[in-house]
Design an enzyme around this catalytic site. Structure first.
Site, PDB file in Angstrom:
ATOM      1  CG  ASP A   1      -1.975  -1.136   1.145  1.00 31.34           C
ATOM      2  OD1 ASP A   1      -1.905  -1.954   0.212  1.00 31.34           O
ATOM      3  OD2 ASP A   1      -2.830  -1.214   2.045  1.00 31.34           O
TER       4      ASP A   1
ATOM      5  CG  ASP B   1      -6.581  -0.091   1.122  1.00 34.80           C
ATOM      6  OD1 ASP B   1      -6.927  -1.276   1.312  1.00 34.80           O
ATOM      7  OD2 ASP B   1      -6.952   0.859   1.849  1.00 34.80           O
TER       8      ASP B   1
ATOM      9  CG  HIS C   1     -11.231   0.861   0.194  1.00 33.04           C
ATOM     10  ND1 HIS C   1     -11.238  -0.461   0.564  1.00 33.04           N
ATOM     11  CD2 HIS C   1     -10.323   1.463   1.019  1.00 33.04           C
ATOM     12  CE1 HIS C   1     -10.388  -0.651   1.562  1.00 33.04           C
ATOM     13  NE2 HIS C   1      -9.805   0.502   1.855  1.00 33.04           N
TER      14      HIS C   1
ATOM     15  CG  HIS D   1      -8.522   5.000   2.956  1.00 28.97           C
ATOM     16  ND1 HIS D   1      -9.512   4.729   3.878  1.00 28.97           N
ATOM     17  CD2 HIS D   1      -7.922   3.815   2.696  1.00 28.97           C
ATOM     18  CE1 HIS D   1      -9.512   3.447   4.158  1.00 28.97           C
ATOM     19  NE2 HIS D   1      -8.560   2.850   3.448  1.00 28.97           N
TER      20      HIS D   1
ATOM     21  CE  LYS E   1      -4.013  -4.241   1.118  1.00 28.08           C
ATOM     22  NZ  LYS E   1      -4.764  -3.283   1.942  1.00 28.08           N
TER      23      LYS E   1
ATOM     24  CB  CYS F   1      -1.974  -2.996   5.099  1.00 29.60           C
ATOM     25  SG  CYS F   1      -3.717  -2.501   5.048  1.00 29.60           S
TER      26      CYS F   1
HETATM   27  C1  VGL Z   1      -4.680   0.513   5.678  1.00 25.86           C
HETATM   28  C2  VGL Z   1      -6.299   1.250   7.119  1.00 25.86           C
HETATM   29  C3  VGL Z   1      -7.241   1.175   6.135  1.00 25.86           C
HETATM   30  C4  VGL Z   1      -3.242   0.166   5.451  1.00 25.86           C
HETATM   31  C5  VGL Z   1      -5.615   0.418   4.677  1.00 25.86           C
HETATM   32  O1  VGL Z   1      -2.787   0.169   4.297  1.00 25.86           O
HETATM   33  O2  VGL Z   1      -2.553  -0.119   6.450  1.00 25.86           O
HETATM   34  N1  VGL Z   1      -5.031   0.919   6.894  1.00 25.86           N
HETATM   35  N2  VGL Z   1      -6.898   0.746   4.906  1.00 25.86           N
HETATM   36 ZN    ZN Z   2      -8.283   0.801   3.337  1.00 24.95          ZN
END
Ligand code: VGL
Ligand code: ZN
Length: 202
Positions: free
Chosen positions: A8, A46, A48, A81, A106, A151
């Protein structure tokens, strides 16, 4: 064969981003320096939908940082995010993209979050990362990126459970630290699980 997993490293987790990790930008140079040493480099992203249920904005009267139940599972509420297709979801611009062999997205199911690069938070579905690595005869992975206490941690723990030899490149990881001590606790938990903590530059 050993692979590097970049977790990420996306604009929203860098300073100025929607879910900025303190000093998150420091991991980019580490990634660029270390990538050439690996035969295989995989990045997670990430990714979403705009109505992802981990977003506080989706729950009337709730705020960021609260913990609620979503579809039977505990969920920390985050700011919006890494919305699919948004600039915040893109990999960091300075990251050497030409060195990345494959990207695993993901967190695409609105009903369940996915901290790990391998599975959603309830291990209901695989992301494809395990099959990808197995097909390429990967037996060991080093993990780094953002965020150390979410993550990165869950990706490393799943990797151990899946039978990989796992290293954490600590210099290339930074955490959210929602509560003081979260990053230390994450490292301790990874160590206990059998993750080798690799310190310092190389
Ligand atoms: C993450 C919170 C929400 C991360 C991703 O990449 O650690 N943390 N989504
Ligand atoms: Zn996330």
């Amino acid at each position: 064969m050993k692979a590097l997993i970049l977790v990420d490293i996306q604009n929203d987790f860098l300073p100025g981003g929607a879910l900025a990790v303190p000093n998150g930008d420091a991991v980019v140079a580490v990634a660029n320096r270390r990538m050439p040493a690996y035969e295989l480099v995989v990045a997670t992203q990430d990714w979403h939908p705009a109505d992802h249920q981990s977003f506080a904005s989706q729950h009337a009267g709730r705020s960021v940082g609260e913990v609620i139940t979503v579809d039977g599972l505990e969920q920390i509420l985050w700011p919006d995010h890494c919305v699919q297709g948004s600039p915040g979801a893109e990999l960091a611009a300075e990251l050497h993209a030409e060195g990345i062999d494959h990207v695993i997205r993901k967190g695409t199911d609105k009903w369940i979050d996915s901290y790990s690069g391998f599975f959603d938070n309830d291990h209901r579905k695989a992301t494809g990362l395990y099959d990808y690595l197995k097909q390429r005869r990967v037996s060991a992975v080093d993990v780094m990126g953002l965020a150390l206490d979410y993550c990165v941690k869950f990706t490393a723990l799943d990797a151990v459970e899946l039978g990989f030899e796992v290293g954490l490149l600590a210099e290339g990881a930074r955490g959210v630290e929602r509560s003081p001590g979260d990053c230390d606790a994450a490292i301790r938990r990874m160590k206990e699980a059998g993750v080798q903590i690799v310190e310092g530059p190389s």
